[in-house]
Design an enzyme around this catalytic site. Structure first.
Site, short mmCIF file in Angstrom:
data_model
loop_
_atom_site.label_atom_id
_atom_site.label_comp_id
_atom_site.label_asym_id
_atom_site.label_seq_id
_atom_site.Cartn_x
_atom_site.Cartn_y
_atom_site.Cartn_z
N ARG A 55 -8.50 10.97 -35.41
CA ARG A 55 -9.02 12.26 -34.94
C ARG A 55 -10.39 12.18 -34.27
O ARG A 55 -11.18 13.13 -34.33
CB ARG A 55 -9.06 13.30 -36.08
N SER A 94 -3.68 21.26 -39.58
CA SER A 94 -4.29 20.69 -40.80
C SER A 94 -5.76 21.06 -40.83
O SER A 94 -6.49 20.80 -39.87
CB SER A 94 -4.18 19.17 -40.79
N GLU A 119 -11.04 18.97 -40.44
CA GLU A 119 -10.47 18.46 -39.17
C GLU A 119 -10.70 19.53 -38.09
O GLU A 119 -10.96 19.24 -36.94
CB GLU A 119 -8.96 18.19 -39.33
C1 LIG Z 1 0.63 24.70 -35.91
C2 LIG Z 1 -0.29 23.57 -35.54
C3 LIG Z 1 0.13 22.25 -35.70
C4 LIG Z 1 -0.70 21.18 -35.38
N1 LIG Z 1 -0.25 19.91 -35.53
C5 LIG Z 1 -1.06 18.87 -35.20
C6 LIG Z 1 -0.60 17.53 -35.33
O1 LIG Z 1 0.52 17.26 -35.74
N2 LIG Z 1 -1.45 16.53 -35.01
C7 LIG Z 1 -2.71 16.77 -34.53
O2 LIG Z 1 -3.44 15.81 -34.23
N3 LIG Z 1 -3.17 18.03 -34.40
C8 LIG Z 1 -2.39 19.08 -34.70
N4 LIG Z 1 -2.84 20.37 -34.56
C9 LIG Z 1 -4.24 20.60 -34.12
C10 LIG Z 1 -4.44 20.72 -32.60
O3 LIG Z 1 -3.25 21.18 -31.96
C11 LIG Z 1 -4.87 19.39 -31.97
O4 LIG Z 1 -6.10 18.93 -32.52
C12 LIG Z 1 -5.02 19.50 -30.45
O5 LIG Z 1 -5.21 18.22 -29.94
C13 LIG Z 1 -6.20 20.38 -30.03
O6 LIG Z 1 -6.05 20.62 -28.64
P1 LIG Z 1 -6.64 21.96 -27.97
O7 LIG Z 1 -6.40 21.86 -26.51
O8 LIG Z 1 -6.11 23.15 -28.64
O9 LIG Z 1 -8.18 21.74 -28.26
P2 LIG Z 1 -9.23 22.84 -28.73
O10 LIG Z 1 -8.87 23.31 -30.10
O11 LIG Z 1 -9.41 23.86 -27.67
O12 LIG Z 1 -10.53 21.92 -28.82
C14 LIG Z 1 -10.61 20.88 -29.78
C15 LIG Z 1 -11.84 20.03 -29.47
O13 LIG Z 1 -11.64 19.33 -28.25
C16 LIG Z 1 -12.67 19.68 -27.28
N5 LIG Z 1 -12.01 19.71 -25.97
C17 LIG Z 1 -10.92 20.45 -25.61
N6 LIG Z 1 -10.58 20.15 -24.34
C18 LIG Z 1 -11.48 19.23 -23.90
C19 LIG Z 1 -11.66 18.52 -22.67
N7 LIG Z 1 -10.86 18.72 -21.62
N8 LIG Z 1 -12.68 17.64 -22.58
C20 LIG Z 1 -13.52 17.42 -23.62
N9 LIG Z 1 -13.40 18.07 -24.82
C21 LIG Z 1 -12.38 18.95 -24.94
C22 LIG Z 1 -13.20 21.04 -27.74
O14 LIG Z 1 -14.52 21.24 -27.28
C23 LIG Z 1 -13.12 20.87 -29.27
O15 LIG Z 1 -14.21 20.11 -29.74
C24 LIG Z 1 -2.02 21.44 -34.88
C25 LIG Z 1 -2.43 22.78 -34.71
C26 LIG Z 1 -1.58 23.83 -35.03
C27 LIG Z 1 -2.05 25.24 -34.83
#
Ligand SMILES: Cc1cc2nc3c(=O)[nH]c(=O)nc-3n(C[C@H](O)[C@H](O)[C@H](O)COP(=O)(O)OP(=O)(O)OC[C@H]3O[C@@H](n4cnc5c(N)ncnc54)[C@H](O)[C@@H]3O)c2cc1C
Length: 300
Positions: free
Chosen positions: A173, A223, A293
């Site tokens: 992560r 998570s 996380e």
């Molecule tokens: C139902 C559910 C299930 C999930 N299952 C998983 C799983 O199985 N495995 C897992 O790893 N995660 C899981 N997640 C968590 C999440 O989906 C991941 O961490 C995902 O990668 C976050 O992506 P996001 O675009 O939503 O990022 P955001 O939540 O918008 O941002 C997360 C972080 O990344 C940064 N960020 C976003 N985009 C950029 C960019 N382009 N450049 C630099 N920094 C950036 C943000 O500033 C922040 O610090 C789950 C979430 C939910 C709601």
């Protein structure tokens, strides 16, 4: 000229929102207002960031908000959202390239359509390519670092660069992107030719597992805590007797104790307090430290 007028020299009016509720942009459906919520096209991101730096305006990048707990007091400064404008996906041979705002679920589906395997693990992660690369998202034994080939970034000074898989350095992560404060503009992934039906079967199997085990019927951020070395956060929380533990509208899911869910009307403060109480109870019962996380944004 004030900040808004300077922004209008870079972005169209439609790409700028003021006092935008972050609850509309997080999967928790929680979060106060961001002063500015900007949706730049790819070629305007660097200029937007340069302006924020010049004006001493704090800024952050948001993908799909699926790993965020945003304070009820909101976000002072600028949120730059990439999911709206930067979401193209292209395939050439066994290489798939996507802009940072493309959804991982769409990327995995497109790869499957083209008989390209390697992204099956990502088919149920509701984040963008940028967010997933930043977090080195992973599930069921797969991780972004296994498939990434090159990433187009803006470094912390706003200069463009391209990094390779080695520099990416994906760990549990976290990654070079997270540690350096770079911004992902696009990612390129190297996949392998695989039977389409086989890919679909594997994706369906993972979807079934998720639906059975995870509380997908409620808003959440996945998570809540990282996996402590040698343990599972959800199991520790369950063994501490905290299944269903509730603060206001926030609850430890009874279906999967690793998830905090918004049962309805939860505030960020509810989730934050619940997380602190859960951590304290697990620490006192088992001596294990839980670390979030979920990225906690703004003032608590
Ligand atoms: C139902 C559910 C299930 C999930 N299952 C998983 C799983 O199985 N495995 C897992 O790893 N995660 C899981 N997640 C968590 C999440 O989906 C991941 O961490 C995902 O990668 C976050 O992506 P996001 O675009 O939503 O990022 P955001 O939540 O918008 O941002 C997360 C972080 O990344 C940064 N960020 C976003 N985009 C950029 C960019 N382009 N450049 C630099 N920094 C950036 C943000 O500033 C922040 O610090 C789950 C979430 C939910 C709601």
């Amino acid at each position: 000229m004030d900040f808004k007028e300077k922004l209008l020299k870079i972005l169209p009016e439609s790409g700028i929102k003021e006092n935008e509720p972050m609850s509309l942009h997080t999967t928790f459906r929680i979060g106060g207002k961001a002063d500015y919520f900007l949706m730049p096209e790819a070629d305007k991101v660097a200029e937007t960031i340069k302006l924020c730096k010049q004006e001493n305006m704090p800024y952050m990048i948001v993908g799909n908000g699926s790993n965020l707990l945003v304070s009820d007091k909101g976000i002072r400064g600028v949120v730059i959202a990439l999911e709206k404008q930067m979401n193209s996906i292209e395939i050439k041979g066994n290489i798939i390239r996507a802009q940072a705002g493309a959804m991982l679920i769409g990327l995995a589906a497109k790869a499957a359509e083209s008989s390209l395997g390697g992204l099956e693990f990502a088919s149920g992660i509701p984040g963008t390519v940028g967010g997933a690369l930043t977090m080195n998202a992973g599930a069921y034994g797969g991780e972004m670092k296994q498939v990434v080939k090159r990433i187009g970034i803006l470094d912390k000074d706003g200069n463009s660069d391209i990094i390779d898989a080695e520099k990416y350095d994906g760990q549990y992560r976290t990654s070079y992107i997270m540690k350096s404060g770079a911004i992902v503009l696009w990612g390129e992934f190297e996949l392998e030719k695989k039977d389409k039906e086989k890919i679909r079967e594997e994706m369906d199997e993972l979807k079934k597992k998720r639906t059975e085990k995870q509380p997908l019927e409620y808003p959440s951020a996945g998570s809540t805590f990282k996996r402590p070395e040698g343990y599972f956060a959800g199991k520790l929380i369950m063994d501490a007797g905290l299944a269903g533990y509730t603060v206001g509208g926030a609850q430890v899911s009874e279906k999967h104790c690793g998830f905090v869910i918004n049962k309805g009307g939860a505030t960020a403060e509810d989730v934050y307090t619940l997380m602190q109480n859960v951590s304290a109870e697990v620490k006192s019962k088992f001596g294990v430290e839980l670390s979030p996380e979920v990225r906690i944004i703004g003032e608590f």
